[in-house]
Motif scaffolding. Sequence first.
Motif, PDB file in Angstrom:
ATOM      1  N   LEU A 168     174.781 -72.922 -24.036  1.00  0.00           N
ATOM      2  CA  LEU A 168     173.913 -72.309 -23.586  1.00  0.00           C
ATOM      3  C   LEU A 168     173.619 -70.469 -24.033  1.00  0.00           C
ATOM      4  O   LEU A 168     172.977 -69.739 -24.019  1.00  0.00           O
ATOM      5  CB  LEU A 168     173.925 -72.511 -21.718  1.00  0.00           C
ATOM      6  N   ALA A 173     170.086 -72.526 -27.880  1.00  0.00           N
ATOM      7  CA  ALA A 173     169.669 -72.943 -26.491  1.00  0.00           C
ATOM      8  C   ALA A 173     169.584 -71.433 -25.273  1.00  0.00           C
ATOM      9  O   ALA A 173     168.026 -71.913 -25.147  1.00  0.00           O
ATOM     10  CB  ALA A 173     171.174 -72.712 -25.672  1.00  0.00           C
ATOM     11  N   ARG A 174     168.597 -70.650 -26.015  1.00  0.00           N
ATOM     12  CA  ARG A 174     168.590 -68.830 -26.088  1.00  0.00           C
ATOM     13  C   ARG A 174     166.483 -69.935 -26.147  1.00  0.00           C
ATOM     14  O   ARG A 174     165.644 -69.074 -25.635  1.00  0.00           O
ATOM     15  CB  ARG A 174     168.900 -67.591 -26.484  1.00  0.00           C
ATOM     16  N   GLN A 180     168.505 -75.811 -22.403  1.00  0.00           N
ATOM     17  CA  GLN A 180     168.706 -75.445 -21.309  1.00  0.00           C
ATOM     18  C   GLN A 180     168.653 -75.926 -19.926  1.00  0.00           C
ATOM     19  O   GLN A 180     169.451 -76.593 -19.356  1.00  0.00           O
ATOM     20  CB  GLN A 180     168.284 -74.109 -21.509  1.00  0.00           C
ATOM     21  N   ASP A 181     167.839 -76.595 -19.627  1.00  0.00           N
ATOM     22  CA  ASP A 181     167.973 -77.544 -18.922  1.00  0.00           C
ATOM     23  C   ASP A 181     168.531 -78.403 -18.827  1.00  0.00           C
ATOM     24  O   ASP A 181     169.003 -79.142 -17.985  1.00  0.00           O
ATOM     25  CB  ASP A 181     166.309 -78.559 -18.440  1.00  0.00           C
ATOM     26  N   TYR A 183     171.022 -79.098 -20.630  1.00  0.00           N
ATOM     27  CA  TYR A 183     173.241 -78.709 -20.825  1.00  0.00           C
ATOM     28  C   TYR A 183     173.098 -78.174 -18.986  1.00  0.00           C
ATOM     29  O   TYR A 183     174.722 -78.221 -18.677  1.00  0.00           O
ATOM     30  CB  TYR A 183     172.825 -77.319 -22.016  1.00  0.00           C
ATOM     31  N   GLN A 184     172.004 -77.760 -18.395  1.00  0.00           N
ATOM     32  CA  GLN A 184     172.501 -77.626 -16.789  1.00  0.00           C
ATOM     33  C   GLN A 184     173.184 -78.857 -16.582  1.00  0.00           C
ATOM     34  O   GLN A 184     173.582 -78.886 -15.421  1.00  0.00           O
ATOM     35  CB  GLN A 184     171.697 -76.570 -16.068  1.00  0.00           C
TER      36      GLN A 184
END
Length: 381
Positions: A168, A173-174, A180-181, A183-184
Amino acid sequence: MAFLSETFTAPSFYLFIALLMVPIMLHQNGAKDLKENSGYGFMQIGSIYLALGGFLDFAEETTYGAFLNDLAVGHFNIDDILLVAIYAPAILSIGYGLSTWLPDIKHLSEEIERRKTAENDLIDKLQEIEHLAVRAEEANHAKSQFLSTMSHELRTPLNAVIGFAEMLRTDYARDNLDKQDEYQQYILHSGQHLLDLINDILDLSKIEAGKVIIDYNRFDTADLVEDLIQFQHIHIKNKNLDIHVANEGFLIISDYRVLKQIGLNLISNSIKFCEEGRRISISLSQKNNHLELIIEDEGYGIPADKMKSIMEPFTQIERSYSRTQEGSGLGLSIVNKFTQLLDGDFILQSEEGVGTKATVIIPLPYDPYDWDPGSDNPSVL
């Protein structure tokens, strides 16, 4: 020859031989097996006197001992002399000996019996120690299996949390909201898995330490079922499982938290070992002042050779090095122990390749319609 003929035809000879054998046997057996004391000595002396009297009776019937018939002391003949001088003292000596010796023999017999009892107790203790040693070995094996399993179960989600958290922070990822979603979601799933593992271990340790306190409260079984399904909603959705509920909802008094933990563990197991699209049934009913919770699935089922050990802590169906399912192996053990805390029964039925049926029966001794939450003594049904 005449003497031998007189000897073997005289009945008193055989009486003498029989009386003579008594002190001989007392002496031999006393030296080997019997307890000797003063009473035993009096018995020996008395038996010797009896043998002597028997010999004199025999002798006066022979030619060579005929002179004994002529012996007399005052008005007493030989028979009177034998009675007064030999037989009476002999009988008195034997009687005194028996009265002194037999109690000692009784004490000896009691001591032998006590030692036999102590020996049997020792054998029982040794068997118990052997049994405990086997249980300790099993516990040690279970601990080793648990450590082997946990080293994998804890490291995998921890590595996932750390790995995806680091990703992230990357520029890729930024600039990519979808990643991002994703990985979260991975981090959330791994964190939830870690929490489940830790909760299982803490639950079992609290039960073993006697730290779980049953807290009775009034609630509706419909709320309990709703909580169970809601808590497992994501896992049910991901596998597209068909959940069938048979419960009209009714008030009971029991420990909501403990019942919820029992249900969650059972449903979690069913979800874990069901393939996509399969059916899980949840049934709650009240019968004869007992709550009956049944969770049945169409999962892999449990092999017959695993049924005896499956509820032992840290026991899993698959081997640790070939496992395809997550988990600590504590779920069914926790269910069984929580059920026992509620004075209930846990019945597990399963057929490999068909599915598993778990039944929990909990007594409901209190009337939910006549219960004061602040009272320590709710009304008994």
